[in-house]
Design an enzyme around this catalytic site. Structure first.
Site, PDB file in Angstrom:
ATOM      1  N   ARG A 233      41.098  42.906  50.922  1.00  0.00           N
ATOM      2  CA  ARG A 233      40.151  41.815  51.141  1.00  0.00           C
ATOM      3  C   ARG A 233      39.517  41.381  49.818  1.00  0.00           C
ATOM      4  O   ARG A 233      39.145  42.229  48.991  1.00  0.00           O
ATOM      5  CB  ARG A 233      39.063  42.238  52.139  1.00  0.00           C
ATOM      6  CG  ARG A 233      39.637  42.450  53.515  1.00  0.00           C
ATOM      7  CD  ARG A 233      38.589  42.574  54.600  1.00  0.00           C
ATOM      8  NE  ARG A 233      39.221  43.082  55.802  1.00  0.00           N
ATOM      9  CZ  ARG A 233      39.924  42.345  56.669  1.00  0.00           C
ATOM     10  NH1 ARG A 233      40.046  41.042  56.471  1.00  0.00           N
ATOM     11  NH2 ARG A 233      40.488  42.901  57.721  1.00  0.00           N
ATOM     12  N   ASP A 234      39.394  40.061  49.657  1.00  0.00           N
ATOM     13  CA  ASP A 234      38.753  39.522  48.452  1.00  0.00           C
ATOM     14  C   ASP A 234      37.279  39.928  48.448  1.00  0.00           C
ATOM     15  O   ASP A 234      36.592  39.865  49.467  1.00  0.00           O
ATOM     16  CB  ASP A 234      38.877  37.992  48.431  1.00  0.00           C
ATOM     17  CG  ASP A 234      38.595  37.417  47.055  1.00  0.00           C
ATOM     18  OD1 ASP A 234      39.537  36.906  46.423  1.00  0.00           O
ATOM     19  OD2 ASP A 234      37.423  37.476  46.604  1.00  0.00           O
TER      20      ASP A 234
ATOM     21  N   ASN B  22      47.094  30.517  42.413  1.00  0.00           N
ATOM     22  CA  ASN B  22      46.626  29.839  41.209  1.00  0.00           C
ATOM     23  C   ASN B  22      47.447  30.327  40.022  1.00  0.00           C
ATOM     24  O   ASN B  22      47.704  31.528  39.894  1.00  0.00           O
ATOM     25  CB  ASN B  22      45.143  30.134  40.972  1.00  0.00           C
ATOM     26  CG  ASN B  22      44.264  29.521  42.044  1.00  0.00           C
ATOM     27  OD1 ASN B  22      44.488  28.381  42.464  1.00  0.00           O
ATOM     28  ND2 ASN B  22      43.272  30.265  42.514  1.00  0.00           N
TER      29      ASN B  22
ATOM     30  N   GLU C 146      41.762  33.610  37.698  1.00  0.00           N
ATOM     31  CA  GLU C 146      40.796  34.523  37.073  1.00  0.00           C
ATOM     32  C   GLU C 146      41.425  35.874  36.754  1.00  0.00           C
ATOM     33  O   GLU C 146      41.067  36.508  35.765  1.00  0.00           O
ATOM     34  CB  GLU C 146      39.600  34.750  38.017  1.00  0.00           C
ATOM     35  CG  GLU C 146      38.721  33.528  38.189  1.00  0.00           C
ATOM     36  CD  GLU C 146      37.689  33.722  39.282  1.00  0.00           C
ATOM     37  OE1 GLU C 146      37.674  34.794  39.929  1.00  0.00           O
ATOM     38  OE2 GLU C 146      36.903  32.786  39.501  1.00  0.00           O
ATOM     39  N   VAL C 147      42.292  36.328  37.631  1.00  0.00           N
ATOM     40  CA  VAL C 147      42.905  37.647  37.452  1.00  0.00           C
ATOM     41  C   VAL C 147      44.397  37.447  37.198  1.00  0.00           C
ATOM     42  O   VAL C 147      45.117  36.890  38.037  1.00  0.00           O
ATOM     43  CB  VAL C 147      42.683  38.536  38.699  1.00  0.00           C
ATOM     44  CG1 VAL C 147      43.327  39.896  38.494  1.00  0.00           C
ATOM     45  CG2 VAL C 147      41.186  38.681  38.995  1.00  0.00           C
TER      46      VAL C 147
ATOM     47  N   HIS D  82      48.854  36.844  42.553  1.00  0.00           N
ATOM     48  CA  HIS D  82      48.381  37.181  43.896  1.00  0.00           C
ATOM     49  C   HIS D  82      48.399  35.931  44.761  1.00  0.00           C
ATOM     50  O   HIS D  82      48.206  34.814  44.265  1.00  0.00           O
ATOM     51  CB  HIS D  82      46.971  37.774  43.850  1.00  0.00           C
ATOM     52  CG  HIS D  82      46.005  36.980  43.044  1.00  0.00           C
ATOM     53  ND1 HIS D  82      45.972  37.036  41.662  1.00  0.00           N
ATOM     54  CD2 HIS D  82      45.048  36.093  43.404  1.00  0.00           C
ATOM     55  CE1 HIS D  82      45.028  36.232  41.217  1.00  0.00           C
ATOM     56  NE2 HIS D  82      44.455  35.629  42.253  1.00  0.00           N
TER      57      HIS D  82
ATOM     58  N   HIS E  26      46.437  34.196  47.876  1.00  0.00           N
ATOM     59  CA  HIS E  26      45.241  34.219  48.719  1.00  0.00           C
ATOM     60  C   HIS E  26      45.662  33.842  50.139  1.00  0.00           C
ATOM     61  O   HIS E  26      46.316  32.810  50.347  1.00  0.00           O
ATOM     62  CB  HIS E  26      44.226  33.166  48.254  1.00  0.00           C
ATOM     63  CG  HIS E  26      43.665  33.383  46.880  1.00  0.00           C
ATOM     64  ND1 HIS E  26      42.385  33.854  46.648  1.00  0.00           N
ATOM     65  CD2 HIS E  26      44.202  33.171  45.650  1.00  0.00           C
ATOM     66  CE1 HIS E  26      42.155  33.910  45.349  1.00  0.00           C
ATOM     67  NE2 HIS E  26      43.235  33.491  44.715  1.00  0.00           N
TER      68      HIS E  26
HETATM   69  P1  AMP Z   1      42.206  33.766  41.177  1.00  0.00           P
HETATM   70  O1  AMP Z   1      41.138  32.777  40.780  1.00  0.00           O
HETATM   71  O2  AMP Z   1      43.315  33.121  41.970  1.00  0.00           O
HETATM   72  O3  AMP Z   1      42.689  34.562  39.999  1.00  0.00           O
HETATM   73  O4  AMP Z   1      41.512  34.760  42.193  1.00  0.00           O
HETATM   74  C1  AMP Z   1      41.025  36.008  41.844  1.00  0.00           C
HETATM   75  C2  AMP Z   1      40.327  36.557  43.059  1.00  0.00           C
HETATM   76  O5  AMP Z   1      40.152  37.947  42.882  1.00  0.00           O
HETATM   77  C3  AMP Z   1      38.943  35.950  43.307  1.00  0.00           C
HETATM   78  O6  AMP Z   1      38.917  35.327  44.593  1.00  0.00           O
HETATM   79  C4  AMP Z   1      38.021  37.156  43.219  1.00  0.00           C
HETATM   80  O7  AMP Z   1      36.956  37.094  44.145  1.00  0.00           O
HETATM   81  C5  AMP Z   1      38.969  38.310  43.518  1.00  0.00           C
HETATM   82  N1  AMP Z   1      38.577  39.597  42.996  1.00  0.00           N
HETATM   83  C6  AMP Z   1      38.205  39.896  41.726  1.00  0.00           C
HETATM   84  N2  AMP Z   1      37.935  41.210  41.616  1.00  0.00           N
HETATM   85  C7  AMP Z   1      38.162  41.753  42.843  1.00  0.00           C
HETATM   86  C8  AMP Z   1      38.058  43.063  43.374  1.00  0.00           C
HETATM   87  N3  AMP Z   1      37.669  44.105  42.627  1.00  0.00           N
HETATM   88  N4  AMP Z   1      38.345  43.266  44.687  1.00  0.00           N
HETATM   89  C9  AMP Z   1      38.737  42.218  45.457  1.00  0.00           C
HETATM   90  N5  AMP Z   1      38.864  40.970  45.005  1.00  0.00           N
HETATM   91  C10 AMP Z   1      38.568  40.725  43.720  1.00  0.00           C
END
Ligand code: AMP
Length: 118
Positions: A30-31, A88, A96-97, A101, A103
Site C-alpha cells: 500500500r502507498d 510515471n 519520485e522513486v 512501479h 500505481h
Molecule cells: P512516483 O511519483 O510514481 O514515483 O510514486 C512514488 C510513490 O511512492 C508515491 O505515491 C509515494 O507516496 C510512495 N512511497 C514513497 N515511499 C513509500 C513507502 N516507504 N511506502 C509506501 N509508499 C511509498
C-alpha cells in the site's frame, strides 16, 4: 547495477510496509500517501529505475504486474467499479522513486486522467 531505493528495503522486509502480495518476481504494497481508498504499488523485485530502462528480460515480470493488478482489484472490491493503473517515467511525469512501479488506484470516481492546465 542500478541503484537501490527505499522500495528494495520494503521488498526485503527490512522496513515496515503493508505488503498485500509477494512472489519471487514482484511485490505489491500500500502507498504510504494514498490518493484513493485503494492505492497499491506493484513493483518488480529487482531494480528497474524507469520504463526507459526496461529490457526484453523484464517482459515476463512486467506482464505479470497486470495479472496481479487484476487479482488485487478483485480482492479490494474495486474491479466492478473500475480502477486506474499509472506508471510515471522521469522528471516531467513526476516520478519520485526510481524503482519502476505501477500505481493501482480505485475505490472512488477518479476523474479525468490529467489535470487540465491552461
Ligand atoms: P512516483 O511519483 O510514481 O514515483 O510514486 C512514488 C510513490 O511512492 C508515491 O505515491 C509515494 O507516496 C510512495 N512511497 C514513497 N515511499 C513509500 C513507502 N516507504 N511506502 C509506501 N509508499 C511509498
Amino acid at each position: 547495477m542500478a541503484e537501490e531505493t527505499i522500495f528494495s528495503k520494503i521488498i526485503r522486509r527490512e522496513i515496515p510496509s503493508d505488503i498485500v502480495y509477494q512472489d519471487d518476481v514482484l511485490t505489491a504494497f500500500r502507498d504510504v500517501n494514498p490518493q484513493a481508498p485503494t492505492h497499491i504499488l506493484i513493483v518488480p523485485n529487482h531494480v528497474i529505475p524507469t520504463v526507459s530502462d526496461v529490457t526484453a528480460d523484464d517482459e515476463m515480470v512486467l506482464g505479470k504486474i497486470f495479472t496481479v493488478a487484476a487479482k488485487l482489484a478483485e480482492q479490494e472490491g474495486i474491479a466492478a467499479g473500475g480502477y486506474r493503473l499509472i506508471v510515471n517515467c522521469g522528471a516531467d511525469a513526476g516520478q519520485e522513486v526510481y524503482h519502476l512501479h505501477v500505481h493501482l488506484l480505485g475505490g472512488r470516481p477518479l476523474g479525468p486522467m490529467l489535470h487540465r492546465s491552461g
